[in-house]
Write a protein that holds these residues in place. Structure first.
Motif, PDB file in Angstrom:
ATOM      1  N   TYR A   4      -5.521  -3.999   6.613  1.00 20.15           N
ATOM      2  CA  TYR A   4      -6.504  -5.077   6.637  1.00 20.15           C
ATOM      3  C   TYR A   4      -5.843  -6.373   6.198  1.00 20.15           C
ATOM      4  CZ  TYR A   4     -10.267  -1.735   7.277  1.00 20.15           C
ATOM      5  OH  TYR A   4     -11.092  -0.766   7.799  1.00 20.15           O
ATOM      6  N   VAL A   5      -6.254  -7.488   6.819  1.00 23.07           N
ATOM      7  CA  VAL A   5      -5.679  -8.785   6.501  1.00 23.07           C
ATOM      8  C   VAL A   5      -6.762  -9.700   5.929  1.00 23.07           C
ATOM      9  CG1 VAL A   5      -6.009  -9.740   8.820  1.00 23.07           C
ATOM     10  CG2 VAL A   5      -4.209 -10.651   7.353  1.00 23.07           C
ATOM     11  N   CYS A   6      -6.385 -10.471   4.921  1.00 24.78           N
ATOM     12  CA  CYS A   6      -7.282 -11.462   4.329  1.00 24.78           C
ATOM     13  C   CYS A   6      -7.385 -12.642   5.296  1.00 24.78           C
ATOM     14  CB  CYS A   6      -6.747 -11.924   2.976  1.00 24.78           C
ATOM     15  SG  CYS A   6      -7.729 -13.217   2.198  1.00 24.78           S
ATOM     16  N   THR A   7      -8.603 -12.989   5.689  1.00 24.54           N
ATOM     17  CA  THR A   7      -8.791 -14.084   6.634  1.00 24.54           C
ATOM     18  C   THR A   7      -8.622 -15.444   5.969  1.00 24.54           C
ATOM     19  OG1 THR A   7     -11.187 -14.075   6.281  1.00 24.54           O
ATOM     20  CG2 THR A   7     -10.325 -12.727   8.096  1.00 24.54           C
ATOM     21  N   VAL A   8      -8.509 -15.470   4.653  1.00 21.67           N
ATOM     22  CA  VAL A   8      -8.336 -16.729   3.925  1.00 21.67           C
ATOM     23  C   VAL A   8      -6.857 -17.091   3.792  1.00 21.67           C
ATOM     24  CG1 VAL A   8      -8.767 -17.935   1.741  1.00 21.67           C
ATOM     25  CG2 VAL A   8     -10.502 -16.388   2.673  1.00 21.67           C
ATOM     26  N   CYS A   9      -6.032 -16.111   3.351  1.00 23.27           N
ATOM     27  CA  CYS A   9      -4.629 -16.434   3.064  1.00 23.27           C
ATOM     28  C   CYS A   9      -3.609 -15.645   3.891  1.00 23.27           C
ATOM     29  CB  CYS A   9      -4.331 -16.245   1.580  1.00 23.27           C
ATOM     30  SG  CYS A   9      -4.236 -14.506   1.059  1.00 23.27           S
ATOM     31  N   TYR A  11      -2.874 -12.352   3.434  1.00 20.50           N
ATOM     32  CA  TYR A  11      -2.372 -11.167   2.726  1.00 20.50           C
ATOM     33  C   TYR A  11      -2.779  -9.908   3.488  1.00 20.50           C
ATOM     34  CZ  TYR A  11      -2.332  -7.392  -0.741  1.00 20.50           C
ATOM     35  OH  TYR A  11      -2.126  -6.198  -1.387  1.00 20.50           O
ATOM     36  N   THR A  12      -1.860  -8.959   3.604  1.00 23.48           N
ATOM     37  CA  THR A  12      -2.164  -7.698   4.275  1.00 23.48           C
ATOM     38  C   THR A  12      -2.278  -6.580   3.255  1.00 23.48           C
ATOM     39  OG1 THR A  12      -1.027  -8.377   6.291  1.00 23.48           O
ATOM     40  CG2 THR A  12      -1.359  -6.018   5.987  1.00 23.48           C
ATOM     41  N   TYR A  13      -3.429  -5.901   3.262  1.00 18.74           N
ATOM     42  CA  TYR A  13      -3.603  -4.715   2.430  1.00 18.74           C
ATOM     43  C   TYR A  13      -3.071  -3.517   3.205  1.00 18.74           C
ATOM     44  CZ  TYR A  13      -5.409  -0.738  -0.051  1.00 18.74           C
ATOM     45  OH  TYR A  13      -5.482   0.456  -0.720  1.00 18.74           O
ATOM     46  N   ASP A  14      -2.044  -2.895   2.659  1.00 18.65           N
ATOM     47  CA  ASP A  14      -1.431  -1.705   3.252  1.00 18.65           C
ATOM     48  C   ASP A  14      -1.831  -0.510   2.391  1.00 18.65           C
ATOM     49  OD1 ASP A  14       0.201   0.391   4.049  1.00 18.65           O
ATOM     50  OD2 ASP A  14       1.993  -0.849   4.222  1.00 18.65           O
ATOM     51  N   GLN A  43      -7.724 -14.457  -4.334  1.00 22.00           N
ATOM     52  CA  GLN A  43      -8.974 -14.059  -4.970  1.00 22.00           C
ATOM     53  C   GLN A  43     -10.177 -14.070  -4.018  1.00 22.00           C
ATOM     54  OE1 GLN A  43      -6.702 -16.138  -6.963  1.00 22.00           O
ATOM     55  NE2 GLN A  43      -6.056 -14.050  -7.427  1.00 22.00           N
ATOM     56  N   ALA A  44      -9.922 -13.990  -2.703  1.00 20.87           N
ATOM     57  CA  ALA A  44     -11.017 -13.852  -1.743  1.00 20.87           C
ATOM     58  C   ALA A  44     -11.675 -12.490  -1.948  1.00 20.87           C
ATOM     59  CB  ALA A  44     -10.503 -13.978  -0.314  1.00 20.87           C
ATOM     60  N   GLU A  45     -12.922 -12.381  -1.550  1.00 23.13           N
ATOM     61  CA  GLU A  45     -13.670 -11.137  -1.709  1.00 23.13           C
ATOM     62  C   GLU A  45     -13.286 -10.129  -0.623  1.00 23.13           C
ATOM     63  OE1 GLU A  45     -17.819 -12.012  -1.861  1.00 23.13           O
ATOM     64  OE2 GLU A  45     -17.564 -13.457  -3.483  1.00 23.13           O
ATOM     65  N   LYS A  46     -13.604  -8.875  -0.877  1.00 26.35           N
ATOM     66  CA  LYS A  46     -13.289  -7.797   0.064  1.00 26.35           C
ATOM     67  C   LYS A  46     -13.893  -8.054   1.436  1.00 26.35           C
ATOM     68  CE  LYS A  46     -13.655  -2.820   0.656  1.00 26.35           C
ATOM     69  NZ  LYS A  46     -14.198  -1.561   0.144  1.00 26.35           N
ATOM     70  N   LYS A  47     -15.055  -8.702   1.491  1.00 24.56           N
ATOM     71  CA  LYS A  47     -15.726  -8.975   2.760  1.00 24.56           C
ATOM     72  C   LYS A  47     -14.936  -9.962   3.633  1.00 24.56           C
ATOM     73  CE  LYS A  47     -18.718 -12.699   1.025  1.00 24.56           C
ATOM     74  NZ  LYS A  47     -18.033 -13.791   1.703  1.00 24.56           N
ATOM     75  N   ASP A  48     -13.954 -10.648   3.028  1.00 21.87           N
ATOM     76  CA  ASP A  48     -13.137 -11.610   3.769  1.00 21.87           C
ATOM     77  C   ASP A  48     -11.926 -10.976   4.447  1.00 21.87           C
ATOM     78  OD1 ASP A  48     -14.737 -13.897   3.149  1.00 21.87           O
ATOM     79  OD2 ASP A  48     -13.892 -13.886   1.128  1.00 21.87           O
ATOM     80  N   PHE A  49     -11.861  -9.656   4.484  1.00 23.53           N
ATOM     81  CA  PHE A  49     -10.766  -8.930   5.130  1.00 23.53           C
ATOM     82  C   PHE A  49     -11.212  -8.393   6.469  1.00 23.53           C
ATOM     83  CE2 PHE A  49      -9.037  -9.293   0.998  1.00 23.53           C
ATOM     84  CZ  PHE A  49      -7.687  -9.004   1.046  1.00 23.53           C
ATOM     85  N   GLU A  50     -10.279  -8.359   7.418  1.00 22.57           N
ATOM     86  CA  GLU A  50     -10.541  -7.781   8.735  1.00 22.57           C
ATOM     87  C   GLU A  50      -9.460  -6.763   9.054  1.00 22.57           C
ATOM     88  OE1 GLU A  50     -10.616 -11.003  11.520  1.00 22.57           O
ATOM     89  OE2 GLU A  50     -12.624 -11.629  10.908  1.00 22.57           O
ATOM     90  N   VAL A  51      -9.843  -5.744   9.811  1.00 23.06           N
ATOM     91  CA  VAL A  51      -8.900  -4.701  10.197  1.00 23.06           C
ATOM     92  C   VAL A  51      -7.861  -5.293  11.163  1.00 23.06           C
ATOM     93  CG1 VAL A  51     -10.249  -3.845  12.151  1.00 23.06           C
ATOM     94  CG2 VAL A  51      -8.690  -2.314  10.975  1.00 23.06           C
ATOM     95  N   ILE A  52      -6.620  -4.836  11.029  1.00 21.31           N
ATOM     96  CA  ILE A  52      -5.555  -5.244  11.938  1.00 21.31           C
ATOM     97  C   ILE A  52      -5.479  -4.199  13.040  1.00 21.31           C
ATOM     98  CG2 ILE A  52      -3.080  -5.605  12.211  1.00 21.31           C
ATOM     99  CD1 ILE A  52      -2.961  -6.402   9.280  1.00 21.31           C
ATOM    100  N   GLU A  53      -5.611  -4.633  14.248  1.00 17.03           N
ATOM    101  CA  GLU A  53      -5.485  -3.725  15.389  1.00 17.03           C
ATOM    102  C   GLU A  53      -4.004  -3.563  15.724  1.00 17.03           C
ATOM    103  OE1 GLU A  53      -7.965  -2.070  16.614  1.00 17.03           O
ATOM    104  OE2 GLU A  53      -9.504  -3.153  15.483  1.00 17.03           O
ATOM    105  N   GLU A  54      -3.515  -2.332  15.634  1.00 16.24           N
ATOM    106  CA  GLU A  54      -2.100  -2.086  15.919  1.00 16.24           C
ATOM    107  C   GLU A  54      -1.924  -1.299  17.193  1.00 16.24           C
ATOM    108  OE1 GLU A  54      -0.029  -0.470  12.595  1.00 16.24           O
ATOM    109  OE2 GLU A  54      -0.669  -2.062  11.291  1.00 16.24           O
TER     110      GLU A  54
END
Length: 54
Positions: A4-9, A11-14, A43-54
């Motif tokens: 998932y990637v932060c749509t604000v900055c 950052y990728t959550y792996d 410090q964006a919220e979890k709702k600001d993340f989107e799945v990365i399509e691979e």
């Protein structure tokens, strides 16, 4: 597991790495992270993340 990637900055959550500084163990799926978790970079919220399509 999906990443998932932060749509604000950008950052990728792996899930394989987790977020040790944020108390998230490796191999924790994004869906299992607590709702009050925030992006470790901006410090964006979890709702600001989107799945990365691979």
């Amino acid at each position: 597991m999906k990443k998932y990637v932060c749509t604000v900055c950008g950052y990728t959550y792996d899930p394989g790495y987790g977020d040790p500084d944020g108390g998230i163990d490796p191999d924790t799926p994004f869906e299992e992270i607590p709702e009050d978790w925030i992006c470790p970079l901006c410090q964006a919220e979890k709702k600001d993340f989107e799945v990365i399509e691979e």
